[in-house]
Each structure stands twice: as structure tokens, then as C-alpha cells.
Write a protein that holds these residues in place. Structure first.
Motif, PDB file in Angstrom:
ATOM      1  N   ARG A   3       0.832  -1.208   0.000  1.00 33.46           N
ATOM      2  CA  ARG A   3       0.000   0.000   0.000  1.00 33.46           C
ATOM      3  C   ARG A   3       0.870   1.265   0.000  1.00 33.46           C
ATOM      4  NH1 ARG A   3      -5.340  -1.077   1.592  1.00 33.46           N
ATOM      5  NH2 ARG A   3      -5.718  -3.231   2.287  1.00 33.46           N
ATOM      6  N   GLY A   4       1.739   1.367   0.988  1.00 33.01           N
ATOM      7  CA  GLY A   4       2.579   2.555   1.087  1.00 33.01           C
ATOM      8  C   GLY A   4       3.572   2.674  -0.047  1.00 33.01           C
ATOM      9  N   ALA A   5       4.159   1.533  -0.442  1.00 30.50           N
ATOM     10  CA  ALA A   5       5.144   1.558  -1.519  1.00 30.50           C
ATOM     11  C   ALA A   5       4.517   2.039  -2.825  1.00 30.50           C
ATOM     12  CB  ALA A   5       5.750   0.166  -1.697  1.00 30.50           C
ATOM     13  N   THR A   6       3.312   1.563  -3.102  1.00 30.20           N
ATOM     14  CA  THR A   6       2.630   1.974  -4.326  1.00 30.20           C
ATOM     15  C   THR A   6       2.317   3.459  -4.301  1.00 30.20           C
ATOM     16  OG1 THR A   6       1.674  -0.244  -4.601  1.00 30.20           O
ATOM     17  CG2 THR A   6       0.622   1.557  -5.798  1.00 30.20           C
ATOM     18  N   ASN A   7       1.807   3.927  -3.175  1.00 32.46           N
ATOM     19  CA  ASN A   7       1.480   5.349  -3.066  1.00 32.46           C
ATOM     20  C   ASN A   7       2.719   6.222  -3.242  1.00 32.46           C
ATOM     21  OD1 ASN A   7      -0.428   7.498  -2.519  1.00 32.46           O
ATOM     22  ND2 ASN A   7       0.553   7.722  -0.516  1.00 32.46           N
ATOM     23  N   ARG A   8       3.829   5.788  -2.672  1.00 37.22           N
ATOM     24  CA  ARG A   8       5.068   6.589  -2.779  1.00 37.22           C
ATOM     25  C   ARG A   8       5.611   6.600  -4.198  1.00 37.22           C
ATOM     26  NH1 ARG A   8       8.100   9.795  -3.438  1.00 37.22           N
ATOM     27  NH2 ARG A   8       9.937  10.477  -2.266  1.00 37.22           N
ATOM     28  N   LEU A   9       5.695   5.430  -4.829  1.00 41.27           N
ATOM     29  CA  LEU A   9       6.309   5.352  -6.158  1.00 41.27           C
ATOM     30  C   LEU A   9       5.455   6.014  -7.225  1.00 41.27           C
ATOM     31  CD1 LEU A   9       8.299   3.525  -4.681  1.00 41.27           C
ATOM     32  CD2 LEU A   9       8.263   2.002  -6.654  1.00 41.27           C
ATOM     33  N   LEU A  10       4.145   6.007  -7.048  1.00 36.56           N
ATOM     34  CA  LEU A  10       3.278   6.670  -8.019  1.00 36.56           C
ATOM     35  C   LEU A  10       3.506   8.180  -8.046  1.00 36.56           C
ATOM     36  CD1 LEU A  10      -0.117   4.804  -7.598  1.00 36.56           C
ATOM     37  CD2 LEU A  10       1.286   4.879  -9.667  1.00 36.56           C
ATOM     38  N   GLN A  11       4.082   8.725  -6.987  1.00 36.36           N
ATOM     39  CA  GLN A  11       4.301  10.172  -6.903  1.00 36.36           C
ATOM     40  C   GLN A  11       5.703  10.606  -7.347  1.00 36.36           C
ATOM     41  OE1 GLN A  11       2.208  12.091  -3.402  1.00 36.36           O
ATOM     42  NE2 GLN A  11       2.017   9.956  -2.808  1.00 36.36           N
ATOM     43  N   LEU A  12       6.505   9.649  -7.817  1.00 35.98           N
ATOM     44  CA  LEU A  12       7.819  10.002  -8.355  1.00 35.98           C
ATOM     45  C   LEU A  12       7.659  10.727  -9.687  1.00 35.98           C
ATOM     46  CD1 LEU A  12       9.804   6.686  -7.751  1.00 35.98           C
ATOM     47  CD2 LEU A  12       9.961   8.790  -6.403  1.00 35.98           C
ATOM     48  N   SER A  13       8.529  11.686  -9.939  1.00 36.77           N
ATOM     49  CA  SER A  13       8.530  12.363 -11.235  1.00 36.77           C
ATOM     50  C   SER A  13       9.117  11.432 -12.292  1.00 36.77           C
ATOM     51  CB  SER A  13       9.386  13.625 -11.154  1.00 36.77           C
ATOM     52  OG  SER A  13      10.761  13.279 -10.990  1.00 36.77           O
ATOM     53  N   PRO A  14       8.921  11.724 -13.579  1.00 28.54           N
ATOM     54  CA  PRO A  14       9.540  10.898 -14.619  1.00 28.54           C
ATOM     55  C   PRO A  14      11.055  10.804 -14.459  1.00 28.54           C
ATOM     56  CG  PRO A  14       7.867  12.302 -15.587  1.00 28.54           C
ATOM     57  CD  PRO A  14       8.011  12.736 -14.155  1.00 28.54           C
ATOM     58  N   GLU A  15      11.692  11.894 -14.059  1.00 27.08           N
ATOM     59  CA  GLU A  15      13.144  11.884 -13.867  1.00 27.08           C
ATOM     60  C   GLU A  15      13.528  10.966 -12.695  1.00 27.08           C
ATOM     61  OE1 GLU A  15      11.248  14.598 -14.046  1.00 27.08           O
ATOM     62  OE2 GLU A  15      11.786  15.298 -16.066  1.00 27.08           O
ATOM     63  N   ASN A  70       9.356  -7.345   4.093  1.00 26.36           N
ATOM     64  CA  ASN A  70       8.024  -7.016   3.601  1.00 26.36           C
ATOM     65  C   ASN A  70       7.990  -5.691   2.836  1.00 26.36           C
ATOM     66  OD1 ASN A  70       6.858  -9.381   4.514  1.00 26.36           O
ATOM     67  ND2 ASN A  70       6.283  -8.512   6.495  1.00 26.36           N
ATOM     68  N   HIS A  71       8.607  -4.665   3.369  1.00 26.44           N
ATOM     69  CA  HIS A  71       8.708  -3.407   2.628  1.00 26.44           C
ATOM     70  C   HIS A  71       9.539  -3.614   1.363  1.00 26.44           C
ATOM     71  CE1 HIS A  71       8.976   0.862   1.814  1.00 26.44           C
ATOM     72  NE2 HIS A  71      10.295   0.859   1.945  1.00 26.44           N
ATOM     73  N   ALA A  72      10.577  -4.445   1.490  1.00 26.68           N
ATOM     74  CA  ALA A  72      11.418  -4.758   0.335  1.00 26.68           C
ATOM     75  C   ALA A  72      10.574  -5.310  -0.802  1.00 26.68           C
ATOM     76  CB  ALA A  72      12.495  -5.768   0.726  1.00 26.68           C
ATOM     77  N   ARG A  73       9.749  -6.278  -0.481  1.00 26.83           N
ATOM     78  CA  ARG A  73       8.942  -6.899  -1.528  1.00 26.83           C
ATOM     79  C   ARG A  73       7.869  -5.944  -2.047  1.00 26.83           C
ATOM     80  NH1 ARG A  73       6.108 -12.910  -1.378  1.00 26.83           N
ATOM     81  NH2 ARG A  73       5.681 -13.009  -3.623  1.00 26.83           N
ATOM     82  N   GLY A  74       7.289  -5.141  -1.142  1.00 26.54           N
ATOM     83  CA  GLY A  74       6.300  -4.168  -1.581  1.00 26.54           C
ATOM     84  C   GLY A  74       6.886  -3.174  -2.565  1.00 26.54           C
ATOM     85  N   VAL A  75       8.065  -2.649  -2.246  1.00 23.32           N
ATOM     86  CA  VAL A  75       8.738  -1.721  -3.150  1.00 23.32           C
ATOM     87  C   VAL A  75       9.093  -2.417  -4.462  1.00 23.32           C
ATOM     88  CG1 VAL A  75      10.834  -0.358  -3.508  1.00 23.32           C
ATOM     89  CG2 VAL A  75       9.615  -0.222  -1.330  1.00 23.32           C
ATOM     90  N   ALA A  76       9.580  -3.656  -4.361  1.00 21.36           N
ATOM     91  CA  ALA A  76       9.969  -4.389  -5.564  1.00 21.36           C
ATOM     92  C   ALA A  76       8.784  -4.614  -6.496  1.00 21.36           C
ATOM     93  CB  ALA A  76      10.602  -5.721  -5.181  1.00 21.36           C
ATOM     94  N   ILE A  77       7.625  -4.953  -5.929  1.00 19.31           N
ATOM     95  CA  ILE A  77       6.429  -5.167  -6.755  1.00 19.31           C
ATOM     96  C   ILE A  77       5.996  -3.863  -7.417  1.00 19.31           C
ATOM     97  CG2 ILE A  77       3.970  -5.748  -6.704  1.00 19.31           C
ATOM     98  CD1 ILE A  77       4.649  -7.716  -4.403  1.00 19.31           C
ATOM     99  N   ALA A  78       5.911  -2.808  -6.606  1.00 13.27           N
ATOM    100  CA  ALA A  78       5.486  -1.513  -7.154  1.00 13.27           C
ATOM    101  C   ALA A  78       6.462  -1.031  -8.221  1.00 13.27           C
ATOM    102  CB  ALA A  78       5.373  -0.492  -6.027  1.00 13.27           C
ATOM    103  N   GLY A  88       8.058  -0.091 -13.964  1.00 17.89           N
ATOM    104  CA  GLY A  88       9.265  -0.094 -14.774  1.00 17.89           C
ATOM    105  C   GLY A  88      10.417   0.674 -14.149  1.00 17.89           C
ATOM    106  N   ILE A  89      10.520   0.618 -12.819  1.00 19.47           N
ATOM    107  CA  ILE A  89      11.543   1.369 -12.086  1.00 19.47           C
ATOM    108  C   ILE A  89      12.577   0.394 -11.516  1.00 19.47           C
ATOM    109  CG2 ILE A  89      11.955   2.865 -10.086  1.00 19.47           C
ATOM    110  CD1 ILE A  89       9.046   3.844 -10.407  1.00 19.47           C
ATOM    111  N   ARG A  90      13.854   0.730 -11.634  1.00 14.81           N
ATOM    112  CA  ARG A  90      14.902  -0.089 -11.030  1.00 14.81           C
ATOM    113  C   ARG A  90      14.830   0.048  -9.508  1.00 14.81           C
ATOM    114  NH1 ARG A  90      21.322   1.289 -10.671  1.00 14.81           N
ATOM    115  NH2 ARG A  90      22.031  -0.714  -9.816  1.00 14.81           N
ATOM    116  N   ALA A  91      14.942  -1.088  -8.787  1.00 11.83           N
ATOM    117  CA  ALA A  91      14.875  -1.067  -7.328  1.00 11.83           C
ATOM    118  C   ALA A  91      16.090  -1.772  -6.737  1.00 11.83           C
ATOM    119  CB  ALA A  91      13.602  -1.738  -6.839  1.00 11.83           C
TER     120      ALA A  91
END
Length: 312
Positions: A48-60, A73-81, A86-89
Motif C-alpha cells: 500500500r505505502g510503496a505503491t502510493n510513494r512510487l506513483l508520486q515520483l517524477s519521470p526523472e 516485507n517493505h522490500a517486496r512491496g517496493v519491488a512489486i510496485a 518499470g523502475i529499477r529497485a
């Protein structure tokens, strides 16, 4: 931060996360409800949190990638999001993280760097990598977007019950989930639960100032919530809400894991079972209109088999 931040996160992440079940249970003859984030995509609420955070990243920022630190758990959440967007993690994980969490994170395409949680600073490693790569650091709880995303679980509880419950009992490491739910459900009493010896949120709330986990903190198998220091964001929200704090032993957590399996066929990891453990152990009086958050299910299968095979 406010409830509006959580509502914004809910609109943003939409169907990118599961709306997890709220199931009826019974403890000491009293009906309670279990919010089953162990059934979330990736096995925990962290998506939930990882998705919300990554969606707010700029294109750069998306182009430069992200770096996160987590026991799993946060690791996997960030990795999935990150994979979805299409973001390197790059994920910094403790060398003693459960293998199931390491494999789950690596399976989502993330690059893993290991560290010694007793002798190295994961924050310092993340800062160094971010400086070298210009990647964005995505902390597990010390970020408003993360807290807001986690709070969407609280909005679901209200929607599923048709009202706000009287009390919500929540596992607590850094406090991102608990503080997010506290914002989302301002009417409910908030109770946070930590492992014995790792109860820095409880001690911080008692003292009125943030204090770290003791250097000689005992070992615990609640790896998901072994957080050495909470953040001003989460501490401030929980202090404002007058949250109660409790701690439980590994033995009490094991009983909760068995309860979840035997009563509901739920596979629950140790750190995710602490809130349920507090209720079962009698450290918190069971009462009607209580929701207990079961926050994750990423447990090594051999450990789970051993725990459910034990007898009290």
C-alpha cells in the motif's frame, strides 16, 4: 498529516492493491474481527505505502530508480510496485532476513544488498547508494506518502464494518501502519503492539520523546518489526491520538500463529501476529467491536510447520 492524505492515497492506489478480507473471530468468548493483510499481494500491507510513494515520483526520479531498506516485507512491496512501474529497485536487507522474504523480493526483479543489522546502519548504506546513483530513498515508515498508503487499510475496515470500530489493535515496528490507520479512523482507540525488548514506540510514548531500542535488545523472531528507532512522523501521530502500547513475548506470538492457523487457516508471520498475541495472552481485555490487524504472512514454511506443531 491528516485523514485527507489517506483518502488521497486510496484514490491514487485504487485497484493496485487488494481489498483484504475482514473476518470474524472469537477470543475468550468475545467476538473480534481480523483484518487479513497477510492476504495482500506480496504477503503484507507494505504494498500500500510503496505503491502510493512510487506513483508520486517524477519521470526523472523514475528513471534514476529507488533504493529501500527492509527485512523483507517493505522490500517486496517496493519491488512489486517498482516492477509494475518499470523502475529499477535496489533493496538493502539484513543478512539474517528469512529466506522466503529474500526470494520473494529477488523474484520481483529487485537487486539485493545485504548488511549486518547489529553492526551496520541500513540508513547509511541507503544514503551512500542514493548519492552514488541519484536514486530516491523509499523508507519503510518515515515518509508521509508511506504512512498515508498504509492507512488505506483503515479506510477498508470502516467500509467493511459499515462504521468505525471502537478499537483497532495493530502490530508496530516503525509505526507506519499504526499511524496511518490512526489517521484513517480517528474515532477508534488505537493500541499498538511490539515484541518484548523492541518496544521503542511504547517507551517513546510513555516518556513523551523518541528513544531507541536498547543496544542489548534480546533476539526475537519478529523480524518484520525489529525497528531500532521510530520516526517523528509516526511517533507524533500516535502520541496525538493517545495510542496505548503493549509488548509480547515470542512464546505468546507463537500461540497467536497457531490460533490463526487452527481457527482460520491463516498463515501469519511472527511480527504480524503480535496484535493478536496481545489479545490471546490477556494483555489486552477482549471486548466487542475490536479489530485486530494481521499484517503479514511471509514466514519460512519450516518455521511455520514447527510452530503449529508445538503444543502449549
Amino acid at each position: 498529516m491528516s485523514r485527507e492524505d489517506v483518502l488521497g492515497a486510496a484514490g491514487r492506489i485504487g485497484e493496485l492493491v487488494q481489498h483484504t478480507p475482514l473476518i470474524e473471530s472469537e477470543v475468550a468468548g468475545v467476538r473480534v474481527w481480523l483484518k487479513c493483510e497477510c492476504l495482500q499481494t506480496g504477503g503484507s500491507f507494505k504494498l500500500r505505502g510503496a505503491t502510493n510513494r512510487l506513483l508520486q515520483l517524477s519521470p526523472e526520479e523514475r528513471e534514476r530508480g529507488v533504493v529501500a531498506f527492509s527485512s523483507g516485507n517493505h522490500a517486496r512491496g517496493v519491488a512489486i510496485a517498482a516492477r509494475r512501474l518499470g523502475i529499477r529497485a535496489i533493496i538493502i536487507m539484513p543478512a539474517d532476513a528469512p529466506q522466503v522474504k529474500i526470494e520473494g523480493t529477488r523474484g520481483e526483479g529487485a537487486e539485493i544488498i545485504f548488511y549486518d543489522r547489529r553492526n551496520e546502519s541500513r540508513e547509511a548504506i541507503a544514503a551512500r547508494i542514493a548519492a552514488e546513483t541519484r536514486a530516491t530513498v523509499v523508507p519503510s515508515f518515515d515518509d508521509p506518502a508511506i504512512v498515508a498508503g498504509q492507512g488505506t487499510a483503515g479506510l477498508e475496515i470502516v467500509e467493511q464494518l459499515g462504521r468505525a470500530p471502537a478499537r483497532i489493535v495493530i502490530p508496530c515496528g516503525g509505526g507506519g501502519l499504526a499511524s496511518g490507520i490512526a489517521l484513517a479512523v480517528p474515532e477508534a482507540e488505537i493500541v499498538v503492539v511490539e515484541p518484548e525488548g523492541w518496544d521503542d514506540m511504547g517507551r517513546s510514548l510513555e516518556l513523551g520523546a523518541i528513544v531507541p531500542v536498547a543496544a542489548d535488545a534480546p533476539d526475537t523472531f519478529c523480524d518484520a518489526i525489529q525497528t531500532p528507532l521510530v520516526s517523528p512522523i509516526t511517533f507524533g501521530i500516535l502520541r496525538e491520538r493517545h495510542a496505548r502500547a503493549l509488548s509480547v513475548s515470542d512464546a505468546e506470538v507463537a500461540k497467536a500463529i497457531r490460533f490463526a492457523w487452527e481457527r482460520h487457516d491463516l498463515v501469519v508471520e511472527p511480527g504480524a501476529a503480535v496484535a493478536l498475541a496481545a489479545l490471546i495472552a490477556g494483555k489486552l481485555e477482549p471486548k466487542e467491536d475490536t479489530v485486530v490487524v494481521v499484517s503479514g504472512g511471509n514466514i519460512d514454511p519450516a518455521l511455520h510447520a514447527r510452530i503449529i506443531g508445538e503444543r502449549d
